[in-house]
Design an enzyme around this catalytic site. Structure first.
Site, PDB file in Angstrom:
ATOM      1  N   LYS A 157     -57.121  55.684   1.075  1.00 21.41           N
ATOM      2  CA  LYS A 157     -58.154  55.209   2.019  1.00 21.41           C
ATOM      3  C   LYS A 157     -58.929  56.315   2.579  1.00 21.41           C
ATOM      4  CE  LYS A 157     -60.040  51.903   4.301  1.00 21.41           C
ATOM      5  NZ  LYS A 157     -60.901  50.817   3.605  1.00 21.41           N
ATOM      6  N   ASP A 196     -44.908  44.840  -2.606  1.00 23.85           N
ATOM      7  CA  ASP A 196     -44.618  43.332  -2.403  1.00 23.85           C
ATOM      8  C   ASP A 196     -45.451  42.631  -2.796  1.00 23.85           C
ATOM      9  OD1 ASP A 196     -42.228  43.963  -0.433  1.00 23.85           O
ATOM     10  OD2 ASP A 196     -42.967  42.598   0.908  1.00 23.85           O
TER      11      ASP A 196
END
Ligand code: ATP
Length: 363
Positions: A193, A254
């Protein structure tokens, strides 16, 4: 064993953990034993060790020092999930068992594959990627200071968290990612990021890009974490190896686990240069614990990853073969329509495990 001398006899630690752990860990041991026999490998000696709620009750420690000492004498181990949110204080506020073990043994690489199996209810069919997650630092407060955690509360209304990214940790995880990609489809995607966390995740991206120069055969690209999630939902099947810092890797894996079929099939290995721990990517699922509803696939496939890691480390082809047999057994079981409830099937943990063992017998 490929070289001369008697075959190495492996001792593997077994930590059942909490919640569904006592259901899925024995399932993984049973399937590993079945596959090792099918591969012509000598049997493994399993060493059960206390951890989690039962260790708190029996020994007054969630991760007993005796367990850590015993693990140091093994060739690797299986860690079941823990339900540390349910521990009584002061254990709930301490570093949880998995964090304690990862830190104690310096298991810096968390390898999390997401592979869609035929009949496995995948959201993005054809997904076959691996997330290489840096495991020792980043923005998780339990990993980033020597003493205490990296979260502060100067007043009851102000909370501050800090993260840490070091060149050394970036280099070693990047190297793991590029080595792995060299053995796969030769593509690494760096996730960061750097438009907002410019210094920290910017350093992560830049060091990965530097390491990439050592691997001219591997293609590299990079994405911001937010864009990455969108790309994965649409086209997870196009990615090969993703390398990222700790928290992004935790969240992304996930997502990819579910895209590949279910969190219940998402395996992982935590490794350093000389130690490895098999650990399903999911948690202890207390909502279904003790009801024979758990999907043992992630724990079974994590154990296969450990066998494969040991096979490579010891140049032991029988172990590498056993790992492949486990995967083939799971794959054949899902392909014939046997699955647990989370995958849209009707089998319980026990019946699914028996079906995998039977599939291995028929390979
Ligand atoms: P943690 O923070 O330890 O990862 P969590 O609360 O975020 O835990 P899980 O324990 O992984 O999450 O559970 C999330 C959901 O997925 C729950 O509904 C749980 O029942 C389900 N789940 C997780 N693992 C399995 C499994 N092996 N088989 C079936 N369902 C599972």
């Amino acid at each position: 064993m490929s070289t001369t001398g008697p075959p190495h006899r492996y001792t593997l630690g077994v930590l059942h953990g909490d919640g569904i752990g006592p259901e899925i860990v024995p399932a993984a041991v049973l399937i590993a034993d079945t596959a090792l026999e099918a591969a012509g490998a000598p049997p493994v000696t399993w060493r059960e060790l206390p951890l989690g709620l039962r260790a708190i009750e029996g020994l007054g420690e969630a991760t007993p020092k005796s367990t850590l000492a015993a693990l140091a004498e093994t060739d690797g181990w299986l860690l079941g999930p823990h339900d540390s949110a349910a521990y009584p204080e002061p254990f709930r506020s301490e570093l949880n068992p998995s964090g304690t073990i990862r830190k104690h043994f310096g298991l810096y690489a968390n390898v999390r594959p997401a592979k869609a199996f035929e009949g496995g209810n995948a959201v993005v069919p054809g997904t076959d990627l691996v997330i290489m997650r840096e495991n020792t630092e980043g923005f998780y407060a339990d990993r980033n200071t020597h003493l205490g955690t990296g979260e502060f509360m100067p007043t009851p209304d102000i909370a501050i968290a800090m993260g840490i990214i070091t060149r050394g940790a970036c280099e070693r995880i990047a190297r793991e990612a590029f080595e792995l990609a060299s053995r796969r489809r030769k593509k690494v995607t760096v996730v960061h990021k750097a438009n907002v966390l410019k210094l920290t995740t910017g350093l992560f991206r830049d060091v990965c890009r530097e390491v990439a120069l050592e691997y001219p055969d591997v293609t590299v690209d990079d994405f911001h974490i937010d864009a990455m999630t969108a790309h994965l939902v649409r086209r997870a099947h196009e990615f090969d190896v993703l390398v990222t810092e700790n928290m992004f890797g935790d969240i992304l894996s996930d997502l990819t686990g579910e895209l590949a079929g279910s969190l219940g099939i998402a395996p992982s290995l935590n490794a350093s240069q000389d130690r490895a721990m098999a650990q399903a990517a999911h948690g202890s699922a207390p909502d279904i614990a003790g009801r024979d509803l758990a999907n043992p696939t992630a724990m079974i496939l994590s154990t296969a990853m450990l066998l494969d890691w040991l096979g490579t480390r010891h140049q032991d082809e029988a172990l590498t073969r056993a790992a492949r047999i486990v995967e083939d057994g799971v794959s054949a079981t899902l392909a014939q329509g046997t699955g647990t409830r989370d995958m849209g099937g009707a089998a319980g943990c026990r019946r699914f495990t028996e079906a995998v063992a039977a599939s291995i017998g028929q390979l």
